[in-house]
Scaffold this motif. Sequence first.
Motif, PDB file in Angstrom:
ATOM      1  N   HIS A 566     -48.313  26.513   3.963  1.00 54.86           N
ATOM      2  CA  HIS A 566     -48.970  26.631   5.274  1.00 54.86           C
ATOM      3  C   HIS A 566     -47.956  27.055   6.339  1.00 54.86           C
ATOM      4  CE1 HIS A 566     -53.035  25.235   4.381  1.00 54.86           C
ATOM      5  NE2 HIS A 566     -52.510  24.303   3.584  1.00 54.86           N
ATOM      6  N   ASN A 567     -46.739  26.556   6.248  1.00 49.79           N
ATOM      7  CA  ASN A 567     -45.695  26.964   7.192  1.00 49.79           C
ATOM      8  C   ASN A 567     -45.345  28.441   7.021  1.00 49.79           C
ATOM      9  OD1 ASN A 567     -45.566  24.384   8.233  1.00 49.79           O
ATOM     10  ND2 ASN A 567     -43.811  23.765   6.985  1.00 49.79           N
ATOM     11  N   GLU A 570     -47.973  30.336   8.775  1.00 57.02           N
ATOM     12  CA  GLU A 570     -47.747  30.283  10.222  1.00 57.02           C
ATOM     13  C   GLU A 570     -46.683  31.301  10.630  1.00 57.02           C
ATOM     14  OE1 GLU A 570     -46.029  27.107  13.523  1.00 57.02           O
ATOM     15  OE2 GLU A 570     -46.957  26.354  11.680  1.00 57.02           O
ATOM     16  N   GLN A 573     -48.246  34.726  10.509  1.00 59.41           N
ATOM     17  CA  GLN A 573     -49.097  34.991  11.665  1.00 59.41           C
ATOM     18  C   GLN A 573     -48.256  35.294  12.898  1.00 59.41           C
ATOM     19  OE1 GLN A 573     -52.546  35.298  11.604  1.00 59.41           O
ATOM     20  NE2 GLN A 573     -52.075  36.184  13.606  1.00 59.41           N
ATOM     21  N   ASN A 574     -47.137  34.605  13.049  1.00 59.44           N
ATOM     22  CA  ASN A 574     -46.235  34.906  14.169  1.00 59.44           C
ATOM     23  C   ASN A 574     -45.726  36.346  14.083  1.00 59.44           C
ATOM     24  OD1 ASN A 574     -46.484  32.317  15.168  1.00 59.44           O
ATOM     25  ND2 ASN A 574     -44.592  31.567  14.225  1.00 59.44           N
TER      26      ASN A 574
END
Length: 680
Positions: A566-567, A570, A573-574
């Motif tokens: 999940h990280n 993230e 997405q950044n």
Amino acid sequence: MHSQSIEEKAIQTYQNNLLFLQEKQPQVYEKIIALESALENGHYKERYELQYKEEGYFDVQEIATSKWLYSSDSNNYAKVAAQSINYEKKDNLFETFYNVYISEDDAKTYIDAPITDSSYSASAQIISYANRYAQDRDAKMKKIYKFIFFGTGLGTHLLEIHKKIHANVYFIIENDLELFRLSLFVTDYQQLTLNGAILYFSVFDDEDEFIENARKFFNEMFIYNQYLKYFAMLNHPEEKIKEFQKFIVGQGYLVFNYSAMTVSNLRPLEHLKEGYKILDISNRLLADSKVQEKPFLILGAGPSLLANIEWLQKNQDKFLIVAVSAMLSSLEKYNIKPAIITHTHGFDDALPHVQKVKDMRFFDDTLLLFSTFTTPTFLSYFKKENIYLFQGTSTFKERFSGLGSSNIGALTYGLLTKFGLKNIYLLGLDFAINQKTGESHADSHAHLKKFDIEKTSYALEEDINYIDSLIITKGNFKEKVKTNLIFNGFKKQCELFNKIFTLDDTKTYNLSDGAFIKGTLPLHTNDNQLVELPHLHRETLIQEIKRIFEEHSENYLTPRDIEAIHNKLEYIQNLKNIIESYAEKKYATMDKFHYHTLGLFRDILGEEANRDAADLNMVFEYYLKYISGYIFDIINTRSLQNEKRHIKELKKLISTQLLKIVNFYQEYLEEYLTEIEKED
């Protein structure tokens, strides 16, 4: 100028340089101080004398021969040197990207290809565009951003060239420490930094020091590496230029590209889905065990293995044998039972190594230590319960240690040293060609190649090939042996593993008649030390290793591992937000576009602080190093017409290709999480 004031100025320049080096280049400073001490104590006798000529310039005389370094006005030499520097994309430069041609039509065939198919999947469009608009050898660059000096002399030409080009980064190379010290009396090196330029020095460096300093220079503002211009003094040996050439062709982003790294990163999830175990290869895994003191013999695929096959047959029971997978058919043929087989290659061209085996049951009792990069097809040939995978570039098992190398022989050595073993023997880790036949490997190797052993040197103007270009290196038993650049790189990986992992009381004996490996001890197979080794109860010891492997393996993702995915998402997405923001902006001039593209690259790599996304960050680092040469070659081409059209096209190409990589990872990881959530 009065002689006293000249002397005072020279001494002041020297003192200023020492202060500058002490603050900015402490390693160079320490070498100068060590030389001063040796001169003062009479441990070193000066070879040169610095003299100021009546005509108003400094020169250096070699005391033994009375020869002069310049034999003319060194100030004029500096001006002539500066005049010789041009902005053309040819002559006195290093190219650091593949000089390939991709037509517009060919580039279109890669538009829908996944990034795991080829390194061109996310680069062909950009390369093709650069082919059309930038890669004319007669075209000139707008600016020289990075520059190399091979030889300092008294340093006067460095300042003159700097006045002309005002580069952002300099690499200053001088083999002769005494001569460099004399240059400190004449040239104020800090003057090179007044416009903000960054300096890297290689002074009186051994091979390892030179490569490390070259690496620092190369990575500084790497986006400007497309053409690295240089100036070489005639008195400076060509070897350093050749060393830098070899350094370039061995760059990771050229040898193991972003596409292959993507496959390597994601394949562990495929293996976990099938229930394969991943082994935590944390340091000292086999330390304090029954096997730590036992002799382990690594069998590589070099020419020395089959040359010593009879010895190996007779003495195999004295060792726990760890063999690379390329030797499977030879092991079967000569009835040599390995305790462990290692493998790392992630593509199907390694399948001949197992397909040549007549009966795979021969290896039923062998432990299989394979990289997670290994293809599922390759794994299918072996007993699943004996397979232990270890992570390389990937980090999906968040707590688990990993290790990577592009060569299985070097990687096997790295693993055994990392495990904390104390008695390691090497056979077939030649890292050199057969000195009589020119063959690269034992004849059972799937990728056996034959070299022209008569050609072991090359001219500076020649292109160097990482595989085909032969060089001379120190031999393990012979004074010198012939090898190629890729083998030499693998040898250095061994030396690095030795330096990082080896215990103080570990002994590594090299039985191979190939290249010398630092940190190992040459040992012939007929040495009494080997004759006196006792026979081992190998089955018991193999079971002990298996027990330890089982205790440190998992075939599932923990909640923390899933959180790390999940990280990663993230992080992705950044990156997506950064790239899309870049794509939406409009840039009025090429300078502004240049500046914001630099910012984009910095922002992408700036995400490396996310520990869980370190593997993904490495993919983007390799990709940007791979592609930036083409992009900034276009931006830095002086003759580029209609810049606004090029800005629009380049912005679209860059953002589209980056998003292709980002979207691939995002879709793959999201799909994987969806699947495992369904299973729960």
